[in-house]
Design a protein around this motif. Structure first.
Motif, PDB file in Angstrom:
ATOM      1  N   ASN A   1     -10.552   0.686   1.219  1.00 27.65           N
ATOM      2  CA  ASN A   1     -11.060  -0.580   1.160  1.00 27.65           C
ATOM      3  C   ASN A   1     -10.156  -1.189   2.618  1.00 27.65           C
ATOM      4  OD1 ASN A   1     -13.270  -0.019   0.880  1.00 27.65           O
ATOM      5  ND2 ASN A   1     -12.632  -0.845  -1.517  1.00 27.65           N
ATOM      6  N   LEU A   2      -8.314  -0.907   1.713  1.00 33.50           N
ATOM      7  CA  LEU A   2      -7.976  -2.009   2.050  1.00 33.50           C
ATOM      8  C   LEU A   2      -7.047  -1.751   3.755  1.00 33.50           C
ATOM      9  CD1 LEU A   2      -6.120  -5.052   1.766  1.00 33.50           C
ATOM     10  CD2 LEU A   2      -3.804  -2.908   0.806  1.00 33.50           C
ATOM     11  N   GLU A   3      -7.098  -0.253   3.967  1.00 25.88           N
ATOM     12  CA  GLU A   3      -6.840   0.409   5.164  1.00 25.88           C
ATOM     13  C   GLU A   3      -8.225   0.128   6.352  1.00 25.88           C
ATOM     14  OE1 GLU A   3      -6.676   4.793   4.336  1.00 25.88           O
ATOM     15  OE2 GLU A   3      -4.431   4.553   3.305  1.00 25.88           O
ATOM     16  N   LEU A   4      -9.310  -0.014   5.950  1.00 23.63           N
ATOM     17  CA  LEU A   4     -10.105  -0.747   6.976  1.00 23.63           C
ATOM     18  C   LEU A   4      -9.991  -2.132   7.131  1.00 23.63           C
ATOM     19  CD1 LEU A   4     -12.476   0.020   7.436  1.00 23.63           C
ATOM     20  CD2 LEU A   4     -14.196  -1.389   5.921  1.00 23.63           C
ATOM     21  N   CYS A   5      -9.597  -2.957   6.437  1.00 28.84           N
ATOM     22  CA  CYS A   5      -9.652  -4.125   6.681  1.00 28.84           C
ATOM     23  C   CYS A   5      -7.836  -4.414   7.613  1.00 28.84           C
ATOM     24  CB  CYS A   5      -8.611  -4.909   5.351  1.00 28.84           C
ATOM     25  SG  CYS A   5     -10.472  -5.025   4.519  1.00 28.84           S
ATOM     26  N   VAL A   6      -6.882  -3.454   7.506  1.00 30.35           N
ATOM     27  CA  VAL A   6      -5.817  -3.383   8.214  1.00 30.35           C
ATOM     28  C   VAL A   6      -5.999  -3.145   9.788  1.00 30.35           C
ATOM     29  CG1 VAL A   6      -3.158  -2.296   8.257  1.00 30.35           C
ATOM     30  CG2 VAL A   6      -4.510  -3.272   6.433  1.00 30.35           C
ATOM     31  N   ARG A   7      -6.978  -2.132   9.860  1.00 35.94           N
ATOM     32  CA  ARG A   7      -7.781  -1.754  10.971  1.00 35.94           C
ATOM     33  C   ARG A   7      -8.058  -2.582  11.773  1.00 35.94           C
ATOM     34  NH1 ARG A   7      -8.676   3.671   8.061  1.00 35.94           N
ATOM     35  NH2 ARG A   7     -10.627   3.379   8.061  1.00 35.94           N
ATOM     36  N   GLN A   8      -9.052  -3.160  10.949  1.00 40.00           N
ATOM     37  CA  GLN A   8      -9.925  -4.553  11.860  1.00 40.00           C
ATOM     38  C   GLN A   8      -9.081  -5.827  12.363  1.00 40.00           C
ATOM     39  OE1 GLN A   8     -12.737  -6.062   8.694  1.00 40.00           O
ATOM     40  NE2 GLN A   8     -13.918  -4.572   9.817  1.00 40.00           N
ATOM     41  N   GLU A   9      -7.594  -5.263  11.000  1.00 37.09           N
ATOM     42  CA  GLU A   9      -7.269  -6.841  11.775  1.00 37.09           C
ATOM     43  C   GLU A   9      -6.176  -6.179  13.073  1.00 37.09           C
ATOM     44  OE1 GLU A   9      -5.467 -10.265  11.628  1.00 37.09           O
ATOM     45  OE2 GLU A   9      -6.874  -9.559  11.159  1.00 37.09           O
ATOM     46  N   GLU A  10      -5.872  -5.047  13.077  1.00 40.26           N
ATOM     47  CA  GLU A  10      -5.506  -4.860  14.463  1.00 40.26           C
ATOM     48  C   GLU A  10      -6.180  -4.383  15.555  1.00 40.26           C
ATOM     49  OE1 GLU A  10      -3.649  -0.522  12.893  1.00 40.26           O
ATOM     50  OE2 GLU A  10      -2.461  -1.097  11.803  1.00 40.26           O
ATOM     51  N   VAL A  11      -7.466  -4.641  15.105  1.00 43.60           N
ATOM     52  CA  VAL A  11      -8.252  -4.391  16.935  1.00 43.60           C
ATOM     53  C   VAL A  11      -8.235  -5.947  17.363  1.00 43.60           C
ATOM     54  CG1 VAL A  11     -10.786  -4.398  17.128  1.00 43.60           C
ATOM     55  CG2 VAL A  11      -9.700  -2.391  15.917  1.00 43.60           C
TER      56      VAL A  11
END
Length: 564
Positions: free
Chosen positions: A553-563
């Motif tokens: 879940n945390l990795e998902l948030c990190v990817r969204q932030e990078e996008v």
């Protein structure tokens, strides 16, 4: 003229009872983990499984709520380091952890027999006390339950410390005094109630002849107590923070006093081989009938009177009164009078205290004519051994443990819940459903069992019925887990507003639950509130960084932030 048997017992050191203990519990080496703290505290504890300098440092110094929760909600660094060492030596071999457990228990039996010999210089007394202690079924929980490493390790270190202390009192030597203090510090660092060992030292000083001047003995006693308090003070602070120490039970202190008398009655019955033995017993503050607490009250007051009479010289300071005093000292930390505990009673609470009663019993038996003492002692040993052999397999599996638990205490909702969970995991839905139904018959309306029914209905695809059961479960602050699961069920049905409300309520009731934070994150993400979702996922990761769902879940948030 001495018989050959008598000569044999006088030649052989009583510490050999440790071998009997090892043989008695050797079968447990083939047992696995049981779903009674073992999975999360030991099997899945990444901090302890992956030993490193950083993990050692965190065990010793990190007092945060999150870190203490991952280590059993306690500050017991010596226990944790011993488990870490076992994983480093044995890896994934569960038998290694169990081997250490059995060896520690065997060592305790040997040490207590040796301590008896050192105190009273009577081999017959040391042998009989050691064998009665080794074979008593009250010890099955401590010797067979891996999560009770703290108890066996702490008792081993404490008994070693007291034996060294006796040597110091008899022979002097500051090296012995320092070693006794160090071992006591380590004992308290293994299990906090070991602080009662300071009282045991005072008891030994009062009963044992010593050539040392009183000033040296007093200084030693103070240093000994202070060494234990160094760790105990930290442990007490953590226990209060984590809720291990709770307010007095019932309406007030009077209810707590009656609870102690009732529990004391139960403990005396257990020590008298009056089982059955289990992981939980039916006690309720303020509702004890006269017959359930009167014996415990009389015994406690009589014991205090007998010990006081010995102290003031009216009775001889012998093994009987020493044993009674030992019992009172070690039962004090778990009496609820000094420190109210979460659990009302447990076998593991009194297994070291029980040495005192067995010592007093042994001394009393040896005062009888041999024609009476020998058959009585033989009967007690046979009964204890047989019951231990029968009781030990209860710890062979989670199913056996909880089946015994609900048999002894039908109102044990945790036992019914665990049995239902395990049956569902084995894909036995009908059996899984029968367990909470039976549990609710004994504990109507219990939220935990309603919560389990909701989960079973959800797994069967019956969402509306699951929501109805979960709504009934989500009724008290204790049921914050039910609110979290209710939120996920609402989300599955498309009730977005209700889902968010239930998830927020779960976090409000218990914000330090990783699963509650994760549920809030899932609901927030499902309704398009990525900011709230990521904050909840980050908090869930902080609370439990080793959980794979939290990591994803945390990795998902990190990817969204990078996008972005």
């Amino acid at each position: 003229m001495k018989t050959s048997a008598t000569a044999f017992w006088e030649r052989v050191h009583p510490a050999w009872v440790g071998l009997l203990a090892f043989l008695l519990y050797l079968r447990t080496l083939g047992y696995g983990f049981v779903a009674y703290d073992d999975p999360w505290l030991l099997r899945d504890n990444v901090l302890l499984r992956n030993g490193s300098f950083d993990s050692v440092w965190r065990v010793l110094t990190d007092l945060s709520w999150e870190q203490r929760y991952r280590l059993g909600a306690e500050y017991l660094p010596v226990r944790d380091l011993s488990v870490m060492l076992d994983f480093a030596i044995y890896g994934d071999w569960i038998g290694g952890l169990r081997l250490t457990q059995v060896l520690l228990f065997s060592g305790i039996c040997a040490l207590l027999a040796t301590l008896t010999l050192a105190l009273f210089r009577n081999r017959a007394l040391a042998w009989l006390t050691g064998i009665l202690f080794t074979t008593h079924p009250i010890h099955v929980e401590a010797a067979s339950w891996l999560s009770e490493r703290k108890g066996v390790l702490g008792s081993f270190l404490l008994c070693s410390s007291l034996l060294v202390a006796v040597s110091y009192l008899r022979r002097g030597g500051w090296g012995r005094a320092a070693l006794a203090c160090l071992l006591f510090l380590l004992a308290v660092g293994s299990k906090a109630p070991g602080i009662a060992g300071a009282g045991a030292l005072v008891l030994i000083m009062l009963w044992v002849d010593s050539a040392l001047p009183w000033t040296r003995r007093a200084i030693f006693a103070v240093c000994y107590a202070l060494s234990g308090l160094l760790v105990f003070a930290v442990s007490l602070r953590v226990s209060r923070m984590m809720g291990i120490i709770v307010p007095y039970h019932g309406e007030g202190f009077a209810d707590t006093l009656l609870l102690f008398f009732e529990v004391h009655t139960h403990y005396l019955k257990s020590m008298a081989y009056g089982g059955p033995y289990a992981i939980a017993y039916p006690f309720q503050p303020g509702h004890a009938e006269l017959g359930r607490w009167l014996l415990g009250a009389i015994a406690a007051l009589s014991g205090v009177g007998a010990v006081a009479s010995s102290l003031f010289g009216r009775w001889r300071r012998g093994a009987v009164t020493f044993g009674l005093a030992w019992w009172l000292i070690f039962i004090a930390p778990v009496s609820h009078l000094l420190v109210p505990l979460q659990n009302y009673a447990a076998d593991r609470y009194i297994w070291l205290a029980g040495f005192g009663l067995l010592l007093a019993l042994s001394a009393a038996l040896l005062k009888l004519p041999r024609v009476a003492s020998v058959p009585i002692a033989a009967t007690l040993i046979a009964v204890g051994t047989a019951w231990t052999i029968v009781q030990t397999p209860v710890w062979s599996s989670s199913e056996a443990l909880f089946e015994n638990a609900v048999h002894v205490m039908p109102g044990n909702v945790g036992g019914w819940d665990k049995l239902a969970f395990m049956a569902a995991k084995r894909d036995e839905p009908e059996l899984a459903w029968s367990f909470p139904v039976e549990g609710l018959r004994h504990s109507p309306g219990n939220w935990r069992l309603l919560h389990r029914q909701g989960l079973l209905l959800s797994a069967d695809g019956k969402i509306d019925a699951a929501i109805e059961a979960m709504e009934r479960a989500a009724s008290t602050p204790e049921s914050h887990k039910a609110y979290a699961n209710l939120a996920l069920l609402y989300l599955r049905r498309g009730d977005r507003a209700d889902a968010l409300r239930a998830a927020e309520e779960a976090v409000r009731l218990e914000a330090r639950s990783a699963s509650n934070q994760r549920a809030l994150g899932i609901v927030a993400y499902g309704i398009g509130d990525s900011g709230t979702a990521c904050r909840a996922f980050e908090r869930a990761f902080e609370l439990d960084p080793h959980d794979q769902d939290n990591q994803k879940n945390l990795e998902l948030c990190v990817r969204q932030e990078e996008v972005r």
